[in-house]
Design an enzyme around this catalytic site. Sequence first.
Site, mmCIF file in Angstrom:
data_model
loop_
_atom_site.group_PDB
_atom_site.id
_atom_site.type_symbol
_atom_site.label_atom_id
_atom_site.label_comp_id
_atom_site.label_asym_id
_atom_site.label_seq_id
_atom_site.Cartn_x
_atom_site.Cartn_y
_atom_site.Cartn_z
ATOM 1 N N LYS A 3 0.848 -1.189 0.000
ATOM 2 C CA LYS A 3 0.000 0.000 0.000
ATOM 3 C C LYS A 3 0.883 1.238 0.000
ATOM 4 O O LYS A 3 1.481 1.606 1.006
ATOM 5 C CB LYS A 3 -0.918 0.055 1.215
ATOM 6 N N GLU B 84 9.585 1.861 10.718
ATOM 7 C CA GLU B 84 10.594 2.905 10.493
ATOM 8 C C GLU B 84 9.834 4.214 10.539
ATOM 9 O O GLU B 84 9.068 4.537 9.639
ATOM 10 C CB GLU B 84 11.297 2.701 9.147
ATOM 11 N N CYS C 9 13.012 11.744 6.324
ATOM 12 C CA CYS C 9 12.994 11.332 7.725
ATOM 13 C C CYS C 9 14.358 11.527 8.382
ATOM 14 O O CYS C 9 14.447 11.756 9.588
ATOM 15 C CB CYS C 9 12.530 9.889 7.866
ATOM 16 N N GLU D 110 8.916 16.710 14.502
ATOM 17 C CA GLU D 110 9.331 16.559 13.110
ATOM 18 C C GLU D 110 8.466 17.453 12.216
ATOM 19 O O GLU D 110 7.265 17.262 12.119
ATOM 20 C CB GLU D 110 9.201 15.104 12.691
#
Length: 510
Positions: free
Chosen positions: A187, A262, A301, A404
């Site tokens: 996906k 992750e 990331c 973040e």
Amino acid sequence: MADRTAPRELDAERTGIHVGGEWLAASSGAAREVVDPADALPFAVVAEGDAKDADLAVAAARRAFDTGPWPRTPVAGRAALLRRVADLLVRDRERIGRLESRDAGKTVEEGRVDVDCVADAFRYFADLVAAEAPGRVVDAGTPDVHSVVVHEPVGVCALITPWNYPLLQASWKIAPALAAGNTFVLKPSEITPLTTITLIELLVEAGLPAGVANLVTGPGHTVGARLAEHPDVDLVSFTGGLASGVKVAQSAAVTVKKVALELGGKNPNVVFADACATADGFDTAVDQALNAAFMHSGQVCSAGSRLIVEESVRDRFVAELARRADRIRLGRGTEPGVECGPLVSERQRARTEEYVAAALAEGAVLRCGGRRPAPSAVRPEAGYFYQPTVLDHCHREMRVVREEVFGPVLTVETFRTEDEAVALANDTEYGLAGAVWTTDAGRARRVAGRLRHGTVWINDFHPYLPQAEWGGFGKSGTGRELGPAGLAEYRETKHVYQNLAPAPVRWFAG
């Protein structure tokens, strides 16, 4: 000229959902337009799947694993297919690189590099499995027993990938999953699905048996959630945000499936004064700080979004950094000379603007950026552009330092001692990546050893090696991708104990 060819180059009737070797429309008939973030215009249409489509895909993957040839294909055959996929990626490098640019907003050059890295990943895992021994013999202490530890595929894998590196992140999961002999349902992000669709097409062209690779495009809260909880899924591998990762882990826990996560990062880039003692050293450290923070508009990331610089060189370093950041050429990624593209969506730009506004309200000093750029010939007014932004005089209590952002925002903190630098770098709930800049080899090793981050670069930022594991500490996740550990994620371990001279045990009377 802007790349405006094929305004609807993909058709939802044949793209987006690939189940059991067939391209299908969504069960509901729903479709989604894919928007070019450079001008906010739709340029493709894909199927919009839901939980029913996820169920169909899992059933196809289950059949292919339980009764199909792929899990029983010899290692040499699996490796050969992975190498064919790598060759097809090289063949289609330009086309896929441009599609990645339009889909995700990055520059064409970044898209081409991504294709190269994907090809490298497929070749690496092909070589890794081809060179492995068939099993590890365990000495049982008697010649009458043959004991061996072997590795087998997990089964049906649910692979959920993010929007920022759709092709690269898919390859980090698909290549080891296939090398180990698994089947999968993938996906991709509903925002950037196009190059993932292309990768599935290449797997089919390379000769992968029907049902091994299945794809369902659609939202995470329907398709992703169903895959995470599905009882016929044996492993779920997720790359994305912390909140979504927690939900995936909670759903997967009900059926006790293997989980690889992750997640995010808030990555420090620590610069000691000695790294800036020469003109070349100073120039390199500044250039790499720009690369760390603003590559792909900070939508990485592992972005070095926290500059932690020694106080004695801070003013000079930040001034030059801001001057160069202000000169970064923003525009459509397919245009020549463009160095940085738009953010992926209006939502992501609004999120970035909120973080910058909050930081300024909390006392940060704006050194450059902090606004939307003026439109130009290569930068349509409707595009989701935001200027590279440097925020000085930041501190740990600011949201922009703790959370973040996933946008082109760099915060600046300062230190005086090595211990203070390490403490600042480790003062985060994440632990994905970080870097240290110094000419002192002893200091470099000490600081790298003390940083609680999955990857630490010394005098560099952003390179990765397919043969080296990629993972993190803290809330950056529990999974490991790339390297031997990446292959191990997609395997189960079996101990086969063979008694060559069986005899009665005589434990019980009878």
